[in-house]
Design a protein around this motif. Structure first.
Motif, PDB file in Angstrom:
ATOM      1  N   ILE A 106       0.824  -1.208   0.000  1.00 50.30           N
ATOM      2  CA  ILE A 106       0.000   0.000   0.000  1.00 50.30           C
ATOM      3  C   ILE A 106       0.863   1.266   0.000  1.00 50.30           C
ATOM      4  O   ILE A 106       2.081   1.197   0.189  1.00 50.30           O
ATOM      5  N   THR A 107       0.195   2.389  -0.171  1.00 45.39           N
ATOM      6  CA  THR A 107       0.874   3.682  -0.104  1.00 45.39           C
ATOM      7  C   THR A 107       0.533   4.349   1.222  1.00 45.39           C
ATOM      8  O   THR A 107      -0.350   3.900   1.954  1.00 45.39           O
ATOM      9  N   GLY A 108       1.218   5.422   1.513  1.00 43.06           N
ATOM     10  CA  GLY A 108       0.923   6.182   2.730  1.00 43.06           C
ATOM     11  C   GLY A 108       1.990   5.966   3.777  1.00 43.06           C
ATOM     12  O   GLY A 108       3.136   5.635   3.482  1.00 43.06           O
ATOM     13  N   ASN A 109       1.590   6.129   5.033  1.00 43.65           N
ATOM     14  CA  ASN A 109       2.540   6.012   6.143  1.00 43.65           C
ATOM     15  C   ASN A 109       2.944   4.578   6.444  1.00 43.65           C
ATOM     16  O   ASN A 109       3.894   4.346   7.183  1.00 43.65           O
ATOM     17  N   TRP A 110       2.204   3.630   5.916  1.00 43.23           N
ATOM     18  CA  TRP A 110       2.494   2.210   6.113  1.00 43.23           C
ATOM     19  C   TRP A 110       2.788   1.570   4.759  1.00 43.23           C
ATOM     20  O   TRP A 110       2.362   2.074   3.728  1.00 43.23           O
ATOM     21  N   ASP A 111       3.504   0.456   4.784  1.00 42.92           N
ATOM     22  CA  ASP A 111       3.918  -0.198   3.545  1.00 42.92           C
ATOM     23  C   ASP A 111       3.043  -1.390   3.163  1.00 42.92           C
ATOM     24  O   ASP A 111       2.903  -1.699   1.982  1.00 42.92           O
ATOM     25  N   LEU A 112       2.493  -2.084   4.155  1.00 41.63           N
ATOM     26  CA  LEU A 112       1.745  -3.312   3.902  1.00 41.63           C
ATOM     27  C   LEU A 112       0.464  -3.332   4.727  1.00 41.63           C
ATOM     28  O   LEU A 112       0.416  -2.787   5.836  1.00 41.63           O
ATOM     29  N   LEU A 113      -0.544  -4.005   4.181  1.00 41.06           N
ATOM     30  CA  LEU A 113      -1.781  -4.272   4.906  1.00 41.06           C
ATOM     31  C   LEU A 113      -2.002  -5.777   4.879  1.00 41.06           C
ATOM     32  O   LEU A 113      -2.021  -6.389   3.813  1.00 41.06           O
ATOM     33  N   VAL A 114      -2.149  -6.367   6.054  1.00 41.04           N
ATOM     34  CA  VAL A 114      -2.269  -7.811   6.205  1.00 41.04           C
ATOM     35  C   VAL A 114      -3.613  -8.126   6.844  1.00 41.04           C
ATOM     36  O   VAL A 114      -3.997  -7.497   7.833  1.00 41.04           O
ATOM     37  N   LYS A 115      -4.325  -9.109   6.274  1.00 44.32           N
ATOM     38  CA  LYS A 115      -5.583  -9.575   6.872  1.00 44.32           C
ATOM     39  C   LYS A 115      -5.337 -10.944   7.478  1.00 44.32           C
ATOM     40  O   LYS A 115      -4.770 -11.832   6.837  1.00 44.32           O
ATOM     41  N   LEU A 116      -5.809 -11.097   8.713  1.00 43.55           N
ATOM     42  CA  LEU A 116      -5.560 -12.314   9.471  1.00 43.55           C
ATOM     43  C   LEU A 116      -6.849 -12.753  10.153  1.00 43.55           C
ATOM     44  O   LEU A 116      -7.608 -11.929  10.642  1.00 43.55           O
ATOM     45  N   ARG A 117      -7.076 -14.046  10.166  1.00 44.75           N
ATOM     46  CA  ARG A 117      -8.188 -14.625  10.932  1.00 44.75           C
ATOM     47  C   ARG A 117      -7.604 -15.603  11.933  1.00 44.75           C
ATOM     48  O   ARG A 117      -6.680 -16.354  11.619  1.00 44.75           O
ATOM     49  N   ALA A 118      -8.197 -15.599  13.123  1.00 42.35           N
ATOM     50  CA  ALA A 118      -7.702 -16.487  14.174  1.00 42.35           C
ATOM     51  C   ALA A 118      -8.831 -16.807  15.151  1.00 42.35           C
ATOM     52  O   ALA A 118      -9.932 -16.286  15.046  1.00 42.35           O
ATOM     53  N   GLU A 119      -8.501 -17.648  16.110  1.00 42.47           N
ATOM     54  CA  GLU A 119      -9.470 -18.098  17.114  1.00 42.47           C
ATOM     55  C   GLU A 119      -9.912 -16.951  18.024  1.00 42.47           C
ATOM     56  O   GLU A 119     -11.082 -16.813  18.347  1.00 42.47           O
ATOM     57  N   ASN A 120      -8.940 -16.117  18.456  1.00 44.95           N
ATOM     58  CA  ASN A 120      -9.259 -15.043  19.389  1.00 44.95           C
ATOM     59  C   ASN A 120      -8.154 -13.979  19.352  1.00 44.95           C
ATOM     60  O   ASN A 120      -7.163 -14.123  18.634  1.00 44.95           O
ATOM     61  N   VAL A 121      -8.339 -12.937  20.167  1.00 46.55           N
ATOM     62  CA  VAL A 121      -7.378 -11.831  20.205  1.00 46.55           C
ATOM     63  C   VAL A 121      -6.013 -12.327  20.689  1.00 46.55           C
ATOM     64  O   VAL A 121      -4.979 -11.909  20.166  1.00 46.55           O
ATOM     65  N   GLU A 122      -6.001 -13.213  21.659  1.00 43.86           N
ATOM     66  CA  GLU A 122      -4.734 -13.741  22.172  1.00 43.86           C
ATOM     67  C   GLU A 122      -3.943 -14.444  21.071  1.00 43.86           C
ATOM     68  O   GLU A 122      -2.726 -14.268  20.953  1.00 43.86           O
ATOM     69  N   THR A 123      -4.617 -15.225  20.248  1.00 43.81           N
ATOM     70  CA  THR A 123      -3.954 -15.929  19.151  1.00 43.81           C
ATOM     71  C   THR A 123      -3.375 -14.938  18.148  1.00 43.81           C
ATOM     72  O   THR A 123      -2.262 -15.128  17.646  1.00 43.81           O
ATOM     73  N   ILE A 124      -4.114 -13.872  17.874  1.00 44.66           N
ATOM     74  CA  ILE A 124      -3.602 -12.843  16.964  1.00 44.66           C
ATOM     75  C   ILE A 124      -2.378 -12.166  17.579  1.00 44.66           C
ATOM     76  O   ILE A 124      -1.372 -11.943  16.894  1.00 44.66           O
ATOM     77  N   GLY A 125      -2.431 -11.876  18.867  1.00 42.84           N
ATOM     78  CA  GLY A 125      -1.278 -11.277  19.548  1.00 42.84           C
ATOM     79  C   GLY A 125      -0.047 -12.153  19.465  1.00 42.84           C
ATOM     80  O   GLY A 125       1.055 -11.680  19.178  1.00 42.84           O
ATOM     81  N   LYS A 126      -0.217 -13.443  19.707  1.00 45.17           N
ATOM     82  CA  LYS A 126       0.913 -14.376  19.614  1.00 45.17           C
ATOM     83  C   LYS A 126       1.462 -14.424  18.189  1.00 45.17           C
ATOM     84  O   LYS A 126       2.673 -14.495  17.985  1.00 45.17           O
ATOM     85  N   PHE A 127       0.571 -14.398  17.203  1.00 43.27           N
ATOM     86  CA  PHE A 127       1.017 -14.397  15.802  1.00 43.27           C
ATOM     87  C   PHE A 127       1.882 -13.173  15.524  1.00 43.27           C
ATOM     88  O   PHE A 127       2.961 -13.277  14.947  1.00 43.27           O
ATOM     89  N   VAL A 128       1.392 -12.001  15.946  1.00 49.32           N
ATOM     90  CA  VAL A 128       2.131 -10.756  15.683  1.00 49.32           C
ATOM     91  C   VAL A 128       3.493 -10.790  16.367  1.00 49.32           C
ATOM     92  O   VAL A 128       4.524 -10.503  15.743  1.00 49.32           O
ATOM     93  N   VAL A 129       3.516 -11.153  17.635  1.00 46.75           N
ATOM     94  CA  VAL A 129       4.759 -11.122  18.410  1.00 46.75           C
ATOM     95  C   VAL A 129       5.720 -12.244  18.010  1.00 46.75           C
ATOM     96  O   VAL A 129       6.916 -12.012  17.818  1.00 46.75           O
ATOM     97  N   ASP A 130       5.190 -13.456  17.867  1.00 41.78           N
ATOM     98  CA  ASP A 130       6.063 -14.619  17.669  1.00 41.78           C
ATOM     99  C   ASP A 130       6.385 -14.936  16.216  1.00 41.78           C
ATOM    100  O   ASP A 130       7.382 -15.611  15.949  1.00 41.78           O
ATOM    101  N   LYS A 131       5.562 -14.490  15.288  1.00 38.55           N
ATOM    102  CA  LYS A 131       5.807 -14.812  13.880  1.00 38.55           C
ATOM    103  C   LYS A 131       6.043 -13.566  13.035  1.00 38.55           C
ATOM    104  O   LYS A 131       7.084 -13.426  12.397  1.00 38.55           O
ATOM    105  N   LEU A 132       5.071 -12.668  13.037  1.00 42.66           N
ATOM    106  CA  LEU A 132       5.133 -11.528  12.126  1.00 42.66           C
ATOM    107  C   LEU A 132       6.331 -10.630  12.400  1.00 42.66           C
ATOM    108  O   LEU A 132       7.090 -10.298  11.492  1.00 42.66           O
TER     109      LEU A 132
END
Length: 165
Positions: A106-132
């Motif tokens: 994408i353009t603007g202040n950020w370079d990428l936009l990622v869409k993610l689906r998961a079981e819950n907010v905790e799972t998304i947090g772990k994905f961001v911290v541990d993988k992304l």
């Protein structure tokens, strides 16, 4: 190269977007053309790449994947005399992660936009911290949690109704 689509092509595309399990015979009856014409038109649109794939659209909530997040990501293009990393390099690495549904440069202040689906907010947090955030070249992220989805579609209905030329 843009494909030239006539009214019958567009009608076929509208129908198969709604239900890709329709038979050629069912399509022919709905738009009042011979079944052989339906086969020929679909084959031509597949060959031209207008029709990319046929697939099922799954209900994420029924599969325990009811939490959606959009993640904005920033790329660090070079560090400490290392070869430069591009947005595309980082986007392709993120796209390899099975949890990720979409990655957009994408353009603007950020370079990428990622869409993610998961079981819950905790799972998304772990994905961001541990993988992304472990991906080389990724500088920072901003996670936006979805409260409710009002519309989500893969259809190109409105665009097909307009003159494609």
């Amino acid at each position: 190269m843009n494909a030239k689509l006539d009214e019958k092509d567009q009608a076929i595309l509208l129908l198969i977007q709604e239900n890709s399990k329709l038979t050629a015979n069912q399509i022919a009856k709905k738009i009042n053309i011979p079944i052989t014409t339906v086969f020929a038109k679909i084959k031509r649109m597949e060959d031209q790449g207008v029709i990319k794939q046929y697939r099922a659209i799954l209900a994420p909530q029924k599969l325990n994947l009811g939490t959606t997040a959009f993640i904005l990501a920033s790329v660090s293009y070079s560090k400490n005399n290392e070869p430069p990393i591009t947005q595309r390099d980082v986007a392709e690495e993120i796209a390899r992660l099975p949890e990720v549904q979409e990655v957009h440069i994408i353009t603007g202040n950020w370079d990428l936009l990622v869409k993610l689906r998961a079981e819950n907010v905790e799972t998304i947090g772990k994905f961001v911290v541990d993988k992304l955030r472990r991906i080389k070249g990724l500088d920072k992220t901003l996670t936006c949690m979805v409260f409710e989805t009002i519309k989500e579609s893969t259809s190109l209905h409105q665009q097909l109704k307009q003159d494609p030329q």
